[in-house]
Motif scaffolding. Structure first.
Motif, PDB file in Angstrom:
ATOM      1  N   VAL A 194       0.847  -1.180   0.000  1.00 52.25           N
ATOM      2  CA  VAL A 194       0.000   0.000   0.000  1.00 52.25           C
ATOM      3  C   VAL A 194       0.887   1.236   0.000  1.00 52.25           C
ATOM      4  O   VAL A 194       1.893   1.298   0.716  1.00 52.25           O
ATOM      5  CB  VAL A 194      -0.919   0.022   1.246  1.00 52.25           C
ATOM      6  CG1 VAL A 194      -1.733   1.311   1.294  1.00 52.25           C
ATOM      7  CG2 VAL A 194      -1.837  -1.186   1.238  1.00 52.25           C
ATOM      8  N   VAL A 195       0.542   2.203  -0.820  1.00 48.28           N
ATOM      9  CA  VAL A 195       1.278   3.478  -0.863  1.00 48.28           C
ATOM     10  C   VAL A 195       0.595   4.440   0.098  1.00 48.28           C
ATOM     11  O   VAL A 195      -0.545   4.848  -0.122  1.00 48.28           O
ATOM     12  CB  VAL A 195       1.301   4.053  -2.296  1.00 48.28           C
ATOM     13  CG1 VAL A 195       2.024   5.400  -2.313  1.00 48.28           C
ATOM     14  CG2 VAL A 195       1.973   3.072  -3.238  1.00 48.28           C
ATOM     15  N   LYS A 196       1.281   4.796   1.154  1.00 46.05           N
ATOM     16  CA  LYS A 196       0.681   5.592   2.221  1.00 46.05           C
ATOM     17  C   LYS A 196       0.795   7.081   1.893  1.00 46.05           C
ATOM     18  O   LYS A 196       1.687   7.775   2.364  1.00 46.05           O
ATOM     19  CB  LYS A 196       1.362   5.262   3.551  1.00 46.05           C
ATOM     20  CG  LYS A 196       1.240   3.790   3.907  1.00 46.05           C
ATOM     21  CD  LYS A 196       2.077   3.414   5.119  1.00 46.05           C
ATOM     22  CE  LYS A 196       2.001   1.920   5.400  1.00 46.05           C
ATOM     23  NZ  LYS A 196       2.854   1.498   6.530  1.00 46.05           N
ATOM     24  N   ILE A 197      -0.130   7.543   1.064  1.00 41.76           N
ATOM     25  CA  ILE A 197      -0.119   8.956   0.688  1.00 41.76           C
ATOM     26  C   ILE A 197      -0.487   9.810   1.901  1.00 41.76           C
ATOM     27  O   ILE A 197      -1.093   9.338   2.858  1.00 41.76           O
ATOM     28  CB  ILE A 197      -1.101   9.240  -0.464  1.00 41.76           C
ATOM     29  CG1 ILE A 197      -2.543   8.931  -0.040  1.00 41.76           C
ATOM     30  CG2 ILE A 197      -0.724   8.450  -1.712  1.00 41.76           C
ATOM     31  CD1 ILE A 197      -3.581   9.346  -1.052  1.00 41.76           C
ATOM     32  N   ASN A 198      -0.080  11.067   1.850  1.00 41.49           N
ATOM     33  CA  ASN A 198      -0.398  11.977   2.942  1.00 41.49           C
ATOM     34  C   ASN A 198      -1.862  12.401   2.869  1.00 41.49           C
ATOM     35  O   ASN A 198      -2.309  12.929   1.853  1.00 41.49           O
ATOM     36  CB  ASN A 198       0.503  13.219   2.880  1.00 41.49           C
ATOM     37  CG  ASN A 198       1.952  12.886   3.150  1.00 41.49           C
ATOM     38  OD1 ASN A 198       2.258  12.048   3.997  1.00 41.49           O
ATOM     39  ND2 ASN A 198       2.861  13.529   2.430  1.00 41.49           N
ATOM     40  N   LEU A 199      -2.587  12.158   3.940  1.00 42.26           N
ATOM     41  CA  LEU A 199      -3.978  12.577   4.046  1.00 42.26           C
ATOM     42  C   LEU A 199      -4.090  13.628   5.143  1.00 42.26           C
ATOM     43  O   LEU A 199      -3.334  13.596   6.117  1.00 42.26           O
ATOM     44  CB  LEU A 199      -4.875  11.386   4.414  1.00 42.26           C
ATOM     45  CG  LEU A 199      -4.844  10.154   3.500  1.00 42.26           C
ATOM     46  CD1 LEU A 199      -5.751   9.074   4.087  1.00 42.26           C
ATOM     47  CD2 LEU A 199      -5.269  10.501   2.094  1.00 42.26           C
ATOM     48  N   ASN A 200      -5.049  14.548   4.993  1.00 43.07           N
ATOM     49  CA  ASN A 200      -5.321  15.419   6.133  1.00 43.07           C
ATOM     50  C   ASN A 200      -6.229  14.666   7.107  1.00 43.07           C
ATOM     51  O   ASN A 200      -6.685  13.550   6.823  1.00 43.07           O
ATOM     52  CB  ASN A 200      -5.906  16.766   5.695  1.00 43.07           C
ATOM     53  CG  ASN A 200      -7.245  16.634   4.978  1.00 43.07           C
ATOM     54  OD1 ASN A 200      -7.996  15.667   5.191  1.00 43.07           O
ATOM     55  ND2 ASN A 200      -7.549  17.590   4.113  1.00 43.07           N
ATOM     56  N   LYS A 201      -6.493  15.252   8.250  1.00 45.08           N
ATOM     57  CA  LYS A 201      -7.246  14.556   9.297  1.00 45.08           C
ATOM     58  C   LYS A 201      -8.643  14.172   8.827  1.00 45.08           C
ATOM     59  O   LYS A 201      -9.151  13.097   9.157  1.00 45.08           O
ATOM     60  CB  LYS A 201      -7.325  15.431  10.547  1.00 45.08           C
ATOM     61  CG  LYS A 201      -5.997  15.581  11.277  1.00 45.08           C
ATOM     62  CD  LYS A 201      -6.150  16.418  12.537  1.00 45.08           C
ATOM     63  CE  LYS A 201      -4.821  16.546  13.272  1.00 45.08           C
ATOM     64  NZ  LYS A 201      -4.940  17.386  14.498  1.00 45.08           N
ATOM     65  N   GLN A 202      -9.259  15.050   8.056  1.00 46.71           N
ATOM     66  CA  GLN A 202     -10.617  14.766   7.595  1.00 46.71           C
ATOM     67  C   GLN A 202     -10.638  13.597   6.617  1.00 46.71           C
ATOM     68  O   GLN A 202     -11.509  12.724   6.687  1.00 46.71           O
ATOM     69  CB  GLN A 202     -11.221  16.007   6.938  1.00 46.71           C
ATOM     70  CG  GLN A 202     -12.663  15.812   6.494  1.00 46.71           C
ATOM     71  CD  GLN A 202     -13.264  17.096   5.956  1.00 46.71           C
ATOM     72  OE1 GLN A 202     -12.610  18.122   5.897  1.00 46.71           O
ATOM     73  NE2 GLN A 202     -14.518  17.042   5.566  1.00 46.71           N
ATOM     74  N   GLU A 203      -9.675  13.566   5.691  1.00 45.62           N
ATOM     75  CA  GLU A 203      -9.602  12.472   4.726  1.00 45.62           C
ATOM     76  C   GLU A 203      -9.325  11.140   5.433  1.00 45.62           C
ATOM     77  O   GLU A 203      -9.925  10.108   5.100  1.00 45.62           O
ATOM     78  CB  GLU A 203      -8.518  12.759   3.692  1.00 45.62           C
ATOM     79  CG  GLU A 203      -8.865  13.917   2.762  1.00 45.62           C
ATOM     80  CD  GLU A 203      -7.702  14.360   1.899  1.00 45.62           C
ATOM     81  OE1 GLU A 203      -7.929  15.106   0.929  1.00 45.62           O
ATOM     82  OE2 GLU A 203      -6.547  13.984   2.218  1.00 45.62           O
ATOM     83  N   GLU A 204      -8.437  11.173   6.405  1.00 46.35           N
ATOM     84  CA  GLU A 204      -8.124   9.954   7.161  1.00 46.35           C
ATOM     85  C   GLU A 204      -9.359   9.440   7.897  1.00 46.35           C
ATOM     86  O   GLU A 204      -9.652   8.244   7.873  1.00 46.35           O
ATOM     87  CB  GLU A 204      -6.999  10.243   8.151  1.00 46.35           C
ATOM     88  CG  GLU A 204      -6.550   9.032   8.940  1.00 46.35           C
ATOM     89  CD  GLU A 204      -5.357   9.330   9.830  1.00 46.35           C
ATOM     90  OE1 GLU A 204      -5.297   8.766  10.944  1.00 46.35           O
ATOM     91  OE2 GLU A 204      -4.484  10.121   9.412  1.00 46.35           O
ATOM     92  N   LYS A 205     -10.082  10.353   8.525  1.00 44.63           N
ATOM     93  CA  LYS A 205     -11.301   9.976   9.242  1.00 44.63           C
ATOM     94  C   LYS A 205     -12.346   9.386   8.291  1.00 44.63           C
ATOM     95  O   LYS A 205     -12.960   8.354   8.573  1.00 44.63           O
ATOM     96  CB  LYS A 205     -11.871  11.203   9.957  1.00 44.63           C
ATOM     97  CG  LYS A 205     -13.176  10.970  10.728  1.00 44.63           C
ATOM     98  CD  LYS A 205     -13.564  12.244  11.489  1.00 44.63           C
ATOM     99  CE  LYS A 205     -14.878  12.048  12.265  1.00 44.63           C
ATOM    100  NZ  LYS A 205     -16.041  11.990  11.364  1.00 44.63           N
ATOM    101  N   SER A 206     -12.515  10.038   7.133  1.00 44.50           N
ATOM    102  CA  SER A 206     -13.502   9.566   6.155  1.00 44.50           C
ATOM    103  C   SER A 206     -13.138   8.195   5.602  1.00 44.50           C
ATOM    104  O   SER A 206     -14.011   7.349   5.383  1.00 44.50           O
ATOM    105  CB  SER A 206     -13.624  10.578   4.999  1.00 44.50           C
ATOM    106  OG  SER A 206     -14.108  11.815   5.462  1.00 44.50           O
ATOM    107  N   LEU A 207     -11.842   7.961   5.388  1.00 44.04           N
ATOM    108  CA  LEU A 207     -11.415   6.674   4.842  1.00 44.04           C
ATOM    109  C   LEU A 207     -11.653   5.550   5.858  1.00 44.04           C
ATOM    110  O   LEU A 207     -12.123   4.466   5.500  1.00 44.04           O
ATOM    111  CB  LEU A 207      -9.940   6.732   4.442  1.00 44.04           C
ATOM    112  CG  LEU A 207      -9.421   5.555   3.615  1.00 44.04           C
ATOM    113  CD1 LEU A 207     -10.220   5.401   2.328  1.00 44.04           C
ATOM    114  CD2 LEU A 207      -7.945   5.718   3.303  1.00 44.04           C
TER     115      LEU A 207
END
Length: 353
Positions: free
Chosen positions: A324-337
């Motif tokens: 898995v390529v661990k792209i940088n997410l902001n907090k909202q994107e991480e929560k949504s995922l």
């Protein structure tokens, strides 16, 4: 190279066969298997498809077989496109999870058959629900040989809409549509690259989209706008619906256009785009190119502690997916995922086989 298309008689399956041969991805001494339902009209129609493909690609056509028995499949890569899909009635519920009750049995039948092969093939699931298909196949086959192409087609749509917004080329855009293929999409734009010639345009758009996702409940607005478009379609206002979608921001356009295409096309669905995304993945596997794709896979904690099926960026190779390529997410994107992964798990648990 041997490739099997399960559900080859459907619109997406036929289009996939055409695009595979058009890109010359199967050598003349290779094999294309067209797989249909035993004894049904679909199996009979595959003989005409075989003839048509041979006539069209006579100079470079591979061997083409017509099959109906899952036990007889010989593909190094098997694409799952069989099963129930939605009709063209825009007023019916378009939640892909509603297809699970029927399609789970097809997934299990083929998963068991392929698990008995001496060498397990790579399985690409594009029948819906994609996530349930990935979950079922991963129970019987090495999970790193199973992936769902839904996240890649969603990602390509998002990149196209972003590119169109800044008058660029989709191939230059790095943005992602992850999570569930359908109702719980997760647009990821915080990591969107800004090193292009159109850098300032992209930076400005990136700021706008991040602000939009922060201030709006994306899933609620997506569903609201989708229902608005489907109502227009059911009333015969196709051009009005088309223009309305054009007025949306790139994220909403990418999310809603597939539903417009499906329900305004009298059953033809998104067959060209669907086949294109699958062929992209197959081409990368065949050529052994190291490329990052988005796909639904069964995770075991590789990223964000997610256990279960979710659409994520990953690296493909000739044995399946490697990491898995661990792209940088902001907090909202991480929560949504993470939330999308939990929803997928709850649906898969409900229809487990």
């Amino acid at each position: 190279m041997k490739i099997s298309i399960v559900g080859a008689s459907g619109n997406c399956g036929r289009q996939l066969a055409i695009q595979l041969l058009d890109r010359k991805l199967i050598p003349a001494d290779g094999l294309l298997e067209l797989v249909g339902h035993h004894g049904g009209k679909t199996q009979n129609s595959l003989w005409s498809l075989k003839n048509d493909l041979e006539d069209a690609f006579c100079e470079c056509v591979p061997n083409i077989d017509v099959l109906s028995n899952p036990e007889k499949l010989n593909g190094d890569i098997v694409i799952i496109l069989a099963g129930r899909t939605f009709g063209s009635n825009a007023s019916e519920n378009s939640d892909r999870s509603l297809l699970a009750e029927v399609n789970k049995n097809i997934f299990k039948e083929y998963a068991i058959a392929l698990s008995n092969k001496k060498v397990e093939p790579i399985v690409i699931v594009q029948s819906n629900p994609v996530e349930l298909g990935v979950s079922v196949f991963s129970k019987f086959i090495n999970r790193k040989k199973v992936l769902g192409a839904g996240a890649w087609s969603d990602t390509l749509r998002l990149r196209y809409e972003i590119a169109k917004e800044i008058k660029s080329n989709r191939k230059k855009i790095d943005a992602w549509m992850l999570g569930q293929h359908g109702e719980n999409l997760v647009p990821c734009v915080a990591n969107m690259n800004t090193f292009l010639d159109e850098g300032e345009k992209l930076k400005n758009l990136k700021r706008k989209l991040i602000k939009y996702l922060k201030e709006k409940n994306f899933l609620e607005e997506k569903n609201l706008r989708k229902n608005e478009i489907l109502e227009m379609i059911s009333e015969g206002k196709i051009f009005e619906a088309y223009l309305t979608i054009k007025s949306f921001n790139p994220i909403l356009r990418a999310s809603i256009k597939p539903f417009f295409t499906h329900f305004s096309s009298q059953g033809h669905t998104t067959e060209v785009a669907t086949a294109h995304s699958v062929v992209d993945i197959i081409e990368s596997i065949i050529e052994g190119r190291k490329q990052v794709f988005a796909a639904q896979v069964h995770l075991e904690g590789e990223w964000l502690g997610i256990s279960g099926v979710c659409g994520v960026p990953l690296i493909l190779n000739q044995n399946g997916w490697s990491e898995v390529v661990k792209i940088n997410l902001n907090k909202q994107e991480e929560k949504s995922l993470k939330e999308s992964a939990l929803i997928i798990s709850s649906i898969n648990e409900k229809f487990k086989v």
